[in-house]
Scaffold this motif. Structure first.
Motif, PDB file in Angstrom:
ATOM      1  N   MET A   1       0.833  -1.178   0.000  1.00 33.43           N
ATOM      2  CA  MET A   1       0.000   0.000   0.000  1.00 33.43           C
ATOM      3  C   MET A   1       0.883   1.249   0.000  1.00 33.43           C
ATOM      4  SD  MET A   1      -3.173   0.689   2.502  1.00 33.43           S
ATOM      5  CE  MET A   1      -3.027   2.165   3.436  1.00 33.43           C
ATOM      6  N   THR A   2       0.537   2.205  -0.823  1.00 33.59           N
ATOM      7  CA  THR A   2       1.303   3.446  -0.946  1.00 33.59           C
ATOM      8  C   THR A   2       1.071   4.330   0.288  1.00 33.59           C
ATOM      9  OG1 THR A   2       0.942   3.344  -3.317  1.00 33.59           O
ATOM     10  CG2 THR A   2       1.743   5.413  -2.446  1.00 33.59           C
ATOM     11  N   PRO A   3       2.157   4.864   0.889  1.00 29.36           N
ATOM     12  CA  PRO A   3       1.989   5.779   2.027  1.00 29.36           C
ATOM     13  C   PRO A   3       1.169   7.009   1.635  1.00 29.36           C
ATOM     14  CG  PRO A   3       4.259   5.064   1.861  1.00 29.36           C
ATOM     15  CD  PRO A   3       3.564   4.569   0.640  1.00 29.36           C
ATOM     16  N   ARG A   4       0.413   7.521   2.602  1.00 37.33           N
ATOM     17  CA  ARG A   4      -0.500   8.634   2.367  1.00 37.33           C
ATOM     18  C   ARG A   4       0.218   9.872   1.827  1.00 37.33           C
ATOM     19  NH1 ARG A   4      -2.254  13.227   4.808  1.00 37.33           N
ATOM     20  NH2 ARG A   4      -0.664  13.073   6.404  1.00 37.33           N
ATOM     21  N   LEU A   5       1.354  10.222   2.425  1.00 41.15           N
ATOM     22  CA  LEU A   5       2.062  11.435   2.027  1.00 41.15           C
ATOM     23  C   LEU A   5       2.698  11.280   0.641  1.00 41.15           C
ATOM     24  CD1 LEU A   5       2.486  14.211   3.230  1.00 41.15           C
ATOM     25  CD2 LEU A   5       4.675  13.430   4.100  1.00 41.15           C
ATOM     26  N   LYS A   6       3.153  10.086   0.316  1.00 41.00           N
ATOM     27  CA  LYS A   6       3.723   9.845  -1.017  1.00 41.00           C
ATOM     28  C   LYS A   6       2.647  10.006  -2.086  1.00 41.00           C
ATOM     29  CE  LYS A   6       6.275   6.428  -3.687  1.00 41.00           C
ATOM     30  NZ  LYS A   6       6.849   5.066  -3.673  1.00 41.00           N
ATOM     31  N   LYS A   7       1.468   9.482  -1.788  1.00 42.67           N
ATOM     32  CA  LYS A   7       0.342   9.612  -2.724  1.00 42.67           C
ATOM     33  C   LYS A   7      -0.023  11.088  -2.896  1.00 42.67           C
ATOM     34  CE  LYS A   7      -4.213   7.652  -3.461  1.00 42.67           C
ATOM     35  NZ  LYS A   7      -5.282   6.831  -2.909  1.00 42.67           N
ATOM     36  N   GLN A   8      -0.067  11.829  -1.799  1.00 44.99           N
ATOM     37  CA  GLN A   8      -0.376  13.258  -1.858  1.00 44.99           C
ATOM     38  C   GLN A   8       0.687  13.997  -2.665  1.00 44.99           C
ATOM     39  OE1 GLN A   8      -0.547  15.218   1.964  1.00 44.99           O
ATOM     40  NE2 GLN A   8      -0.522  17.243   1.047  1.00 44.99           N
ATOM     41  N   TYR A   9       1.960  13.646  -2.470  1.00 46.49           N
ATOM     42  CA  TYR A   9       3.038  14.314  -3.200  1.00 46.49           C
ATOM     43  C   TYR A   9       2.898  14.049  -4.700  1.00 46.49           C
ATOM     44  CZ  TYR A   9       7.643  15.945  -4.566  1.00 46.49           C
ATOM     45  OH  TYR A   9       8.661  16.628  -5.171  1.00 46.49           O
ATOM     46  N   ASN A  10       2.683  12.803  -5.067  1.00 47.85           N
ATOM     47  CA  ASN A  10       2.605  12.450  -6.492  1.00 47.85           C
ATOM     48  C   ASN A  10       1.378  13.041  -7.181  1.00 47.85           C
ATOM     49  OD1 ASN A  10       4.985  10.996  -6.385  1.00 47.85           O
ATOM     50  ND2 ASN A  10       3.949   9.074  -5.921  1.00 47.85           N
ATOM     51  N   GLU A  11       0.253  13.131  -6.467  1.00 44.79           N
ATOM     52  CA  GLU A  11      -0.987  13.586  -7.097  1.00 44.79           C
ATOM     53  C   GLU A  11      -1.182  15.104  -7.027  1.00 44.79           C
ATOM     54  OE1 GLU A  11      -4.087  11.327  -5.264  1.00 44.79           O
ATOM     55  OE2 GLU A  11      -3.432   9.450  -6.195  1.00 44.79           O
ATOM     56  N   GLN A  12      -0.919  15.706  -5.866  1.00 46.93           N
ATOM     57  CA  GLN A  12      -1.225  17.120  -5.682  1.00 46.93           C
ATOM     58  C   GLN A  12       0.014  18.014  -5.751  1.00 46.93           C
ATOM     59  OE1 GLN A  12      -3.151  17.277  -1.911  1.00 46.93           O
ATOM     60  NE2 GLN A  12      -4.897  16.049  -2.561  1.00 46.93           N
ATOM     61  N   VAL A  13       1.029  17.684  -4.967  1.00 46.24           N
ATOM     62  CA  VAL A  13       2.199  18.556  -4.844  1.00 46.24           C
ATOM     63  C   VAL A  13       2.960  18.621  -6.163  1.00 46.24           C
ATOM     64  CG1 VAL A  13       4.358  18.943  -3.602  1.00 46.24           C
ATOM     65  CG2 VAL A  13       2.355  18.093  -2.376  1.00 46.24           C
ATOM     66  N   ALA A  14       3.180  17.473  -6.803  1.00 46.56           N
ATOM     67  CA  ALA A  14       3.929  17.454  -8.068  1.00 46.56           C
ATOM     68  C   ALA A  14       3.196  18.255  -9.141  1.00 46.56           C
ATOM     69  CB  ALA A  14       4.149  16.015  -8.518  1.00 46.56           C
ATOM     70  N   THR A  15       1.874  18.141  -9.179  1.00 43.23           N
ATOM     71  CA  THR A  15       1.090  18.891 -10.158  1.00 43.23           C
ATOM     72  C   THR A  15       1.229  20.391  -9.926  1.00 43.23           C
ATOM     73  OG1 THR A  15      -0.480  17.068 -10.155  1.00 43.23           O
ATOM     74  CG2 THR A  15      -1.208  19.108 -11.164  1.00 43.23           C
ATOM     75  N   LYS A  16       1.152  20.805  -8.667  1.00 40.66           N
ATOM     76  CA  LYS A  16       1.281  22.227  -8.344  1.00 40.66           C
ATOM     77  C   LYS A  16       2.682  22.740  -8.673  1.00 40.66           C
ATOM     78  CE  LYS A  16      -0.039  25.595  -4.880  1.00 40.66           C
ATOM     79  NZ  LYS A  16       0.187  26.667  -5.774  1.00 40.66           N
ATOM     80  N   LEU A  17       3.707  21.929  -8.389  1.00 40.69           N
ATOM     81  CA  LEU A  17       5.079  22.333  -8.698  1.00 40.69           C
ATOM     82  C   LEU A  17       5.285  22.477 -10.201  1.00 40.69           C
ATOM     83  CD1 LEU A  17       7.190  20.190  -6.195  1.00 40.69           C
ATOM     84  CD2 LEU A  17       6.643  22.614  -6.037  1.00 40.69           C
ATOM     85  N   LYS A  18       4.689  21.568 -10.977  1.00 41.39           N
ATOM     86  CA  LYS A  18       4.790  21.651 -12.438  1.00 41.39           C
ATOM     87  C   LYS A  18       4.212  22.964 -12.943  1.00 41.39           C
ATOM     88  CE  LYS A  18       4.539  16.754 -13.597  1.00 41.39           C
ATOM     89  NZ  LYS A  18       3.721  15.696 -14.192  1.00 41.39           N
ATOM     90  N   GLN A  19       3.056  23.338 -12.407  1.00 35.13           N
ATOM     91  CA  GLN A  19       2.403  24.573 -12.840  1.00 35.13           C
ATOM     92  C   GLN A  19       3.174  25.809 -12.379  1.00 35.13           C
ATOM     93  OE1 GLN A  19      -1.486  24.248 -11.156  1.00 35.13           O
ATOM     94  NE2 GLN A  19      -2.215  22.787 -12.690  1.00 35.13           N
ATOM     95  N   ASP A  20       3.554  25.849 -11.118  1.00 30.85           N
ATOM     96  CA  ASP A  20       4.189  27.035 -10.550  1.00 30.85           C
ATOM     97  C   ASP A  20       5.588  27.297 -11.107  1.00 30.85           C
ATOM     98  OD1 ASP A  20       1.919  27.313  -9.074  1.00 30.85           O
ATOM     99  OD2 ASP A  20       2.820  26.737  -7.147  1.00 30.85           O
ATOM    100  N   PHE A  21       6.349  26.239 -11.378  1.00 31.64           N
ATOM    101  CA  PHE A  21       7.733  26.406 -11.793  1.00 31.64           C
ATOM    102  C   PHE A  21       7.962  26.041 -13.265  1.00 31.64           C
ATOM    103  CE2 PHE A  21       7.890  25.985  -7.198  1.00 31.64           C
ATOM    104  CZ  PHE A  21       8.656  27.087  -6.864  1.00 31.64           C
ATOM    105  N   GLY A  22       6.906  25.716 -13.989  1.00 29.25           N
ATOM    106  CA  GLY A  22       7.019  25.445 -15.410  1.00 29.25           C
ATOM    107  C   GLY A  22       7.856  24.229 -15.749  1.00 29.25           C
ATOM    108  N   ILE A  23       7.740  23.180 -14.968  1.00 31.70           N
ATOM    109  CA  ILE A  23       8.492  21.951 -15.223  1.00 31.70           C
ATOM    110  C   ILE A  23       7.657  21.081 -16.160  1.00 31.70           C
ATOM    111  CG2 ILE A  23       9.559  19.916 -14.191  1.00 31.70           C
ATOM    112  CD1 ILE A  23       9.712  21.566 -11.566  1.00 31.70           C
ATOM    113  N   SER A  24       8.132  20.896 -17.383  1.00 25.06           N
ATOM    114  CA  SER A  24       7.357  20.123 -18.358  1.00 25.06           C
ATOM    115  C   SER A  24       7.839  18.680 -18.453  1.00 25.06           C
ATOM    116  CB  SER A  24       7.436  20.782 -19.740  1.00 25.06           C
ATOM    117  OG  SER A  24       8.787  20.890 -20.136  1.00 25.06           O
TER     118      SER A  24
END
Length: 189
Positions: free
Chosen positions: A1-24
């Motif tokens: 089972m995937t840890p809760r924080l890892k799932k949050q990082y992959n789904e929410q945080v990474a998406t926000k970082l891509k948008q905010d910092f222009g990481i394509s």
């Protein structure tokens, strides 16, 4: 089972970082590589030897906190002013990776840090390469440690090491995950 924080990082945080910092490029995404926990046992050096009870307590506390057996570090050089000889045990450390790292970080953010007395947030100073380090004054903030059995308190340094990151990206990622850093607007007040 995937840890809760890892799932949050992959789904929410990474998406926000891509948008905010222009990481394509997904391969250029900053990731949390490892967490290193260090405990120095310098105060417990008595004369020419390390107090054996102190050594056992530090090792058992680190094992309870991290979920894996720590490595005991020895002095590489002799230093006369500190009454230290090469080969003396001076500390212990644990390196956490993968799921165990994410579970530890989740417990740290949600359970341990809120238990710090007079807590006003952690300093948001990073090392210039996107890594974050901070110290904890006593092991009692972790609920796994039974402080009634502890003979002394010891602090620890916790280092969060990120791959492919800068200070700004790491700061944004930590704040998005709920890490209690002092925000710039709070510093002015």
């Amino acid at each position: 089972m995937t840890p809760r924080l890892k799932k949050q990082y992959n789904e929410q945080v990474a998406t926000k970082l891509k948008q905010d910092f222009g990481i394509s490029n997904p391969m250029a995404m900053p990731t949390l590589d490892k967490i290193v926990i260090n405990v120095g046992m310098g105060k417990q050096l008595e004369g020419t030897k390390l107090n054996p009870k102190a050594r056992e307590q530090v090792i058992s506390d680190l094992e309870l906190i991290s979920g894996q057996k720590p490595i005991v570090k020895k002095a590489k050089k002799s230093v006369a002013n500190f009454k230290l000889r090469a080969g003396y045990e001076v500390g212990a450390m644990v390196t956490l990776r993968s799921d165990r790292m994410w579970e530890f970080l989740d417990r740290l953010i949600t359970v341990a840090i809120p238990r710090i007395k007079d807590f006003r947030g952690l300093k948001d100073k990073l090392d210039g390469r996107g890594n974050y380090s901070f110290g904890v004054n006593e092991q009692g903030i972790f609920p796994e440690v039974d402080m009634t059995r502890a003979q002394f308190t010891h602090g620890m340094n916790i280092n969060l090491i990120f791959k492919q990151s800068t200070d700004e990206i790491t700061r944004a990622a930590l704040l998005e995950m709920g890490f209690p850093l002092v925000r710039p607007e709070e510093k002015k007040n």
